[in-house]
Design a protein around this motif. Structure first.
Motif, PDB file in Angstrom:
ATOM      1  N   ALA A 193       0.816  -1.205   0.000  1.00 25.84           N
ATOM      2  CA  ALA A 193       0.000   0.000   0.000  1.00 25.84           C
ATOM      3  C   ALA A 193       0.856   1.263   0.000  1.00 25.84           C
ATOM      4  CB  ALA A 193      -0.938  -0.004   1.213  1.00 25.84           C
ATOM      5  N   ASP A 194       1.953   1.239   0.738  1.00 26.25           N
ATOM      6  CA  ASP A 194       2.773   2.442   0.873  1.00 26.25           C
ATOM      7  C   ASP A 194       3.632   2.714  -0.354  1.00 26.25           C
ATOM      8  OD1 ASP A 194       3.187   0.102   2.635  1.00 26.25           O
ATOM      9  OD2 ASP A 194       5.273   0.717   2.624  1.00 26.25           O
ATOM     10  N   VAL A 195       3.617   1.817  -1.328  1.00 26.54           N
ATOM     11  CA  VAL A 195       4.340   2.041  -2.581  1.00 26.54           C
ATOM     12  C   VAL A 195       3.421   2.641  -3.649  1.00 26.54           C
ATOM     13  CG1 VAL A 195       5.530   0.841  -4.476  1.00 26.54           C
ATOM     14  CG2 VAL A 195       6.017   0.226  -2.114  1.00 26.54           C
ATOM     15  N   LEU A 196       2.129   2.406  -3.537  1.00 29.21           N
ATOM     16  CA  LEU A 196       1.188   2.776  -4.599  1.00 29.21           C
ATOM     17  C   LEU A 196       1.256   4.243  -5.023  1.00 29.21           C
ATOM     18  CD1 LEU A 196      -1.955   0.721  -3.500  1.00 29.21           C
ATOM     19  CD2 LEU A 196      -0.292   0.149  -5.279  1.00 29.21           C
ATOM     20  N   PRO A 197       1.376   5.208  -4.102  1.00 29.86           N
ATOM     21  CA  PRO A 197       1.410   6.607  -4.563  1.00 29.86           C
ATOM     22  C   PRO A 197       2.570   6.912  -5.491  1.00 29.86           C
ATOM     23  CG  PRO A 197       0.983   6.510  -2.212  1.00 29.86           C
ATOM     24  CD  PRO A 197       1.368   5.127  -2.638  1.00 29.86           C
ATOM     25  N   TRP A 198       3.628   6.128  -5.394  1.00 32.61           N
ATOM     26  CA  TRP A 198       4.813   6.393  -6.216  1.00 32.61           C
ATOM     27  C   TRP A 198       4.662   5.849  -7.625  1.00 32.61           C
ATOM     28  CZ3 TRP A 198       6.005   9.937  -3.217  1.00 32.61           C
ATOM     29  CH2 TRP A 198       5.924   9.776  -1.827  1.00 32.61           C
ATOM     30  N   PHE A 199       3.474   5.264  -7.916  1.00 34.51           N
ATOM     31  CA  PHE A 199       3.150   4.915  -9.300  1.00 34.51           C
ATOM     32  C   PHE A 199       2.812   6.165 -10.106  1.00 34.51           C
ATOM     33  CE2 PHE A 199       1.422   0.308  -8.534  1.00 34.51           C
ATOM     34  CZ  PHE A 199       2.644  -0.053  -7.998  1.00 34.51           C
ATOM     35  N   ALA A 200       2.523   7.271  -9.428  1.00 35.27           N
ATOM     36  CA  ALA A 200       2.132   8.504 -10.115  1.00 35.27           C
ATOM     37  C   ALA A 200       3.315   9.144 -10.822  1.00 35.27           C
ATOM     38  CB  ALA A 200       1.521   9.479  -9.117  1.00 35.27           C
ATOM     39  N   ASP A 201       3.036   9.804 -11.934  1.00 32.29           N
ATOM     40  CA  ASP A 201       4.096  10.533 -12.623  1.00 32.29           C
ATOM     41  C   ASP A 201       4.279  11.910 -11.981  1.00 32.29           C
ATOM     42  OD1 ASP A 201       2.032  12.184 -13.558  1.00 32.29           O
ATOM     43  OD2 ASP A 201       2.008  11.307 -15.569  1.00 32.29           O
ATOM     44  N   ALA A 202       5.121  12.722 -12.572  1.00 32.70           N
ATOM     45  CA  ALA A 202       5.442  14.017 -11.966  1.00 32.70           C
ATOM     46  C   ALA A 202       4.232  14.931 -11.850  1.00 32.70           C
ATOM     47  CB  ALA A 202       6.535  14.708 -12.785  1.00 32.70           C
ATOM     48  N   SER A 203       3.244  14.712 -12.689  1.00 34.26           N
ATOM     49  CA  SER A 203       2.033  15.538 -12.628  1.00 34.26           C
ATOM     50  C   SER A 203       0.972  14.950 -11.710  1.00 34.26           C
ATOM     51  CB  SER A 203       1.454  15.724 -14.035  1.00 34.26           C
ATOM     52  OG  SER A 203       1.063  14.466 -14.583  1.00 34.26           O
TER      53      SER A 203
END
Length: 281
Positions: free
Chosen positions: A139-149
């Motif tokens: 779960a704590d990795v999921l936000p880092w799937f987002a790109d720079a925007s």
């Protein structure tokens, strides 16, 4: 004697800290990065059988944290399993994946299935017992799937995932390592307390992190094309892994919510918000 691999990483390091009072042996590639817990540190890489055997000499219970993604990860895992068996390890705890096996939609789940089979084969020969910790996505990795925007893109559709906090995986691992005989030859499915869509993950994670995160749907073909464009040198297996993360969500492969975290640790599985607070980095 308990040994912990991957102790320079987030998961292995947390397990080592939870077991500090038992002075676990830390088996790492770079001893200079090992946490200072007052115990033994041994150097070995997953592809060096002699060094691994030496590092595991005298160990009775081993936590084998899965290696970093690579084209040779199956061979690395099998090397460590054989080294553990040769060194006389009596119980092996392995961080696997939910639904691990040849038919896993998530392609790296097939690697985990191969490792599980290697462990079963070694156990049949030596009498070694094992525990598989079949983790959902972290779960704590999921936000880092987002790109720079702040956009998370992929072919997840309206599927759901029961993502688990790494802190909960560490808690379970510590419980099992302290009393391996109570967890012999079983597999636990480690999940969060709820199954969320990627749109829900993005919205809730964004609120915690103070970022505007959102999910945008891609087709499978679009997902491969966007990742190939962003990472032109990425190997095919890596592209398959990235895209199948989302297709596994889409087809329901990772939607099951298990009660194993609470049953084993005595505390409820952490929510997405609590997971992000546990491993903010």
């Amino acid at each position: 004697m308990i040994a912990v691999t991957g102790a320079t990483g987030a998961l292995g390091g947390e397990v080592a800290r939870l077991l500090a009072d038992l002075s676990p042996r830390l088996v790492v590639r770079d001893p200079s990065r090992a946490p200072d817990l007052g115990g033994e540190v041994r150097q070995a890489s997953y592809d060096d059988r002699p060094a691994a055997e030496a590092a595991l000499d005298g160990v009775t219970t081993l936590l084998l944290v899965s290696a970093a993604e690579s084209a040779t990860r199956r061979e690395q895992h099998r090397t460590m399993v054989e080294a553990a068996a040769a060194a006389g390890v009596r119980h092996l705890v392995y961080t696997s994946f939910a639904g691990a096996g040849r038919e896993s939609t998530f392609t790296l789940g097939r690697d985990h299935g191969d490792t599980e089979q290697a462990i079963r084969d070694a156990a049949a020969r030596t009498g070694m017992t094992y525990t598989f910790l079949r983790d959902n996505f972290y779960a704590d990795v999921l936000p880092w799937f987002a790109d720079a925007s702040g956009v998370v893109r992929g072919p997840a559709g309206h599927g759901r995932l029961a993502a688990v906090a790494r802190a909960d995986v560490a808690d379970v691992a510590a419980v099992v390592l302290k009393a391996p005989e109570a967890h012999a030859d079983v597999a636990y499915e480690l999940t969060g307390p709820e199954a969320l869509t990627m749109a829900e993950v993005a919205a809730r994670a964004g609120a915690v992190l103070g970022r505007d995160l959102r999910y945008e749907e891609e087709s499978v073909a679009e997902a491969y094309a966007s990742r190939r464009a962003a990472y032109p040198d990425a190997a095919d297996y890596q592209l398959d892994a990235w895209v199948s993360t989302y297709t596994a969500i889409a087809d329901g492969s990772v939607s099951h919510v298990s009660g194993d975290v609470e049953r084993l640790t005595g505390h409820p599985a952490r929510t997405l918000e609590e997971a992000l607070a546990s491993f903010p980095g």
